[in-house]
Motif scaffolding. Sequence first.
Motif, short mmCIF file in Angstrom:
data_model
loop_
_atom_site.label_atom_id
_atom_site.label_comp_id
_atom_site.label_asym_id
_atom_site.label_seq_id
_atom_site.Cartn_x
_atom_site.Cartn_y
_atom_site.Cartn_z
N ARG A 53 0.83 -1.21 0.00
CA ARG A 53 0.00 0.00 0.00
C ARG A 53 0.86 1.25 0.00
O ARG A 53 0.56 2.22 -0.69
CB ARG A 53 -0.88 0.01 1.25
N HIS A 54 1.90 1.20 0.78
CA HIS A 54 2.81 2.34 0.89
C HIS A 54 3.38 2.70 -0.48
O HIS A 54 3.42 3.87 -0.88
CB HIS A 54 3.94 1.99 1.87
N ILE A 55 3.82 1.68 -1.21
CA ILE A 55 4.41 1.92 -2.52
C ILE A 55 3.33 2.31 -3.53
O ILE A 55 3.54 3.19 -4.37
CB ILE A 55 5.18 0.68 -2.99
N ALA A 56 2.19 1.69 -3.43
CA ALA A 56 1.09 2.04 -4.33
C ALA A 56 0.71 3.51 -4.16
O ALA A 56 0.47 4.22 -5.14
CB ALA A 56 -0.12 1.15 -4.07
N ALA A 57 0.69 3.97 -2.90
CA ALA A 57 0.37 5.37 -2.63
C ALA A 57 1.41 6.27 -3.27
O ALA A 57 1.08 7.29 -3.90
CB ALA A 57 0.31 5.61 -1.12
N SER A 58 2.66 5.89 -3.12
CA SER A 58 3.74 6.67 -3.72
C SER A 58 3.60 6.71 -5.24
O SER A 58 3.83 7.74 -5.87
CB SER A 58 5.08 6.03 -3.32
N LYS A 59 3.17 5.61 -5.80
CA LYS A 59 3.00 5.54 -7.26
C LYS A 59 1.91 6.49 -7.73
O LYS A 59 2.13 7.30 -8.63
CB LYS A 59 2.66 4.11 -7.67
N THR A 60 0.75 6.40 -7.11
CA THR A 60 -0.34 7.28 -7.53
C THR A 60 0.03 8.74 -7.33
O THR A 60 -0.38 9.60 -8.10
CB THR A 60 -1.62 6.97 -6.75
N ASN A 61 0.85 8.97 -6.33
CA ASN A 61 1.31 10.33 -6.07
C ASN A 61 2.12 10.84 -7.26
O ASN A 61 1.94 11.96 -7.73
CB ASN A 61 2.15 10.33 -4.79
N ILE A 62 3.02 10.01 -7.75
CA ILE A 62 3.83 10.39 -8.89
C ILE A 62 2.97 10.52 -10.14
O ILE A 62 3.12 11.44 -10.94
CB ILE A 62 4.96 9.36 -9.14
N GLU A 63 2.03 9.60 -10.29
CA GLU A 63 1.17 9.65 -11.47
C GLU A 63 0.36 10.94 -11.51
O GLU A 63 0.21 11.56 -12.56
CB GLU A 63 0.22 8.44 -11.47
N ARG A 64 -0.12 11.33 -10.35
CA ARG A 64 -0.88 12.57 -10.27
C ARG A 64 0.00 13.73 -10.74
O ARG A 64 -0.40 14.55 -11.55
CB ARG A 64 -1.34 12.78 -8.83
N GLN A 65 1.20 13.75 -10.20
CA GLN A 65 2.17 14.80 -10.57
C GLN A 65 2.38 14.81 -12.07
O GLN A 65 2.39 15.85 -12.71
CB GLN A 65 3.51 14.50 -9.88
N LEU A 66 2.49 13.61 -12.63
CA LEU A 66 2.76 13.48 -14.05
C LEU A 66 1.60 14.01 -14.88
O LEU A 66 1.79 14.72 -15.87
CB LEU A 66 3.00 12.00 -14.38
N LEU A 67 0.39 13.69 -14.48
CA LEU A 67 -0.78 14.16 -15.21
C LEU A 67 -0.93 15.67 -15.08
O LEU A 67 -1.30 16.34 -16.03
CB LEU A 67 -2.04 13.46 -14.68
N GLN A 68 -0.61 16.15 -13.90
CA GLN A 68 -0.72 17.58 -13.66
C GLN A 68 0.17 18.39 -14.60
O GLN A 68 -0.23 19.42 -15.12
CB GLN A 68 -0.32 17.89 -12.21
N GLU A 69 1.36 17.85 -14.85
CA GLU A 69 2.30 18.56 -15.71
C GLU A 69 1.81 18.64 -17.14
O GLU A 69 2.13 19.56 -17.87
CB GLU A 69 3.66 17.85 -15.70
#
Lengths: 228, 228
Positions: free
Chosen positions: A210-226
């Motif tokens: 879960r910890h890593i999955a959260a980190s992943k979605t966090n990065i994905e969000r950042q990526l989409l935002q850009e």
Amino acid sequence: MSQPQLTNQPLAITSSDRLLQEMQRAIVEGDIAAGSKMSEQELARRFNVSRAPVREALARLERCHLVERIPNAGVRVVTLSPEGLLSLYQLREELEGLACRLAAEQMADSEIAELQQLLEQHLSTQRVKEGESYYQEAGDVDFHYRIIQGSKNPYLINMLCNELYYLVRMYRVQMGMIGPRVSRAFDEHRAILQAIANRDGELADLLMRRHIAASKTNIERQLLQERK
Amino acid sequence: MSQPQLTNQPLAITSSDRLLQEMQRAIVEGDIAAGSKMSEQELARRFNVSRAPVREALARLERCHLVERIPNAGVRVVTLSPEGLLSLYQLREELEGLACRLAAEQMADSEIAELQQLLEQHLSTQRVKEGESYYQEAGDVDFHYRIIQGSKNPYLINMLCNELYYLVRMYRVQMGMIGPRVSRAFDEHRAILQAIANRDGELADLLMRRHIAASKTNIERQLLQERK
DNA sequence: GGCTCATTAATTGTCGACACTTTTTGTGAT
DNA sequence: ATCACAAAAAGTGTCGACAATTAATGAGCC
């Protein structure tokens, strides 16, 4: 509180070791652009060495997935993509989950105690330097690193600490993602470690995923935002 | 029914490619004894090439865990041990389980149909050549290989097909373990593939883990039998 | 103008030689 | 005889140059 030692060779002994470290840093931090082609001769000139150590270093860069090599055509820095990130984190979830399960069986009580102490120490340091992301990154790396080592599985350790680590870091750095999520990450770390201390491998596994999955979605969000 | 192609480079193009393949075979099959030291010069003489391609090949052998390198001291062939086997199969269980889960999502219907056909074909061939273990081995490798490819995860594919495969094979060969377990393995393969065809990733994952665990205990039993 | 093909330039793969490190051998002292 | 230390041998790391392959350039043709 220095960067943990992720490789077996303490400090650069040979020429290619130095080269490897320099180029790892350069690629991870974007000094050498993603997707760009790297000429052996050019690198040799740039670092004032022969082509032999350059080739050696490039081979090792390929090993940690920072460059791709095409026979008789040279190497180029990998390109980052959402698909690549997904593939990478799919693996990390699985492997670090396994690491937790094994660590819950294999870590000595003393190692666990040490890590608990380290965690609290990171937390206090973090509270003082609020928002200073470097310490967060260092602490995060340190925590994951120790658990992986705690699995006592040499192949697993090699994969996570040598072959995948730098690419993970490249994604994080080049997407400006060493960011917030600080206090939450600390809580998650603490819960994982508690599960390990309780010798509950199943739970530690689940929490790490879960910890890593959260980190992943966090990065994905950042990526989409850009890209919006 | 030939050995499936596990590397991207179809056939040896360059000198070091040839060397790599020769040495991989020699180490896996025990022609070069486990634990023995390999001198670069000696290898260069033996294969009638310079030391450069030898070094290249050795670096790649290190990559697939067939040799260990100590800076300024040379390389030696890995030694096989029960602990090593355990560590290796712990990883395989996890990674091939993941491969199954992903394959259940990612494989095209046509790919699944092909694999089903291939499996039946292997079975009939096996029935004719009862006990001929090579075909079993080839079929087994082929099946696992296709599922791994079906995961469509490049890092996972690289790890299993390039970095871990040869060491797994070395354990099997040098422990005389390409043995029976034939019909049972086929049944297990069929069940796994059925789960994938049903797009039931969870089940395929579970079945593959069991399949590998069974293979592991099989080898372990063999290993204990030899030492009694 | 765009495409094909031959020629040229640049880059990678390989070679032999030298510098430095590690291991072995040999010498002397305890 | 055992151990410590020094000298020699072997081996790895690095260098510069050549051979083979690939990418770039330009001439000729449609």
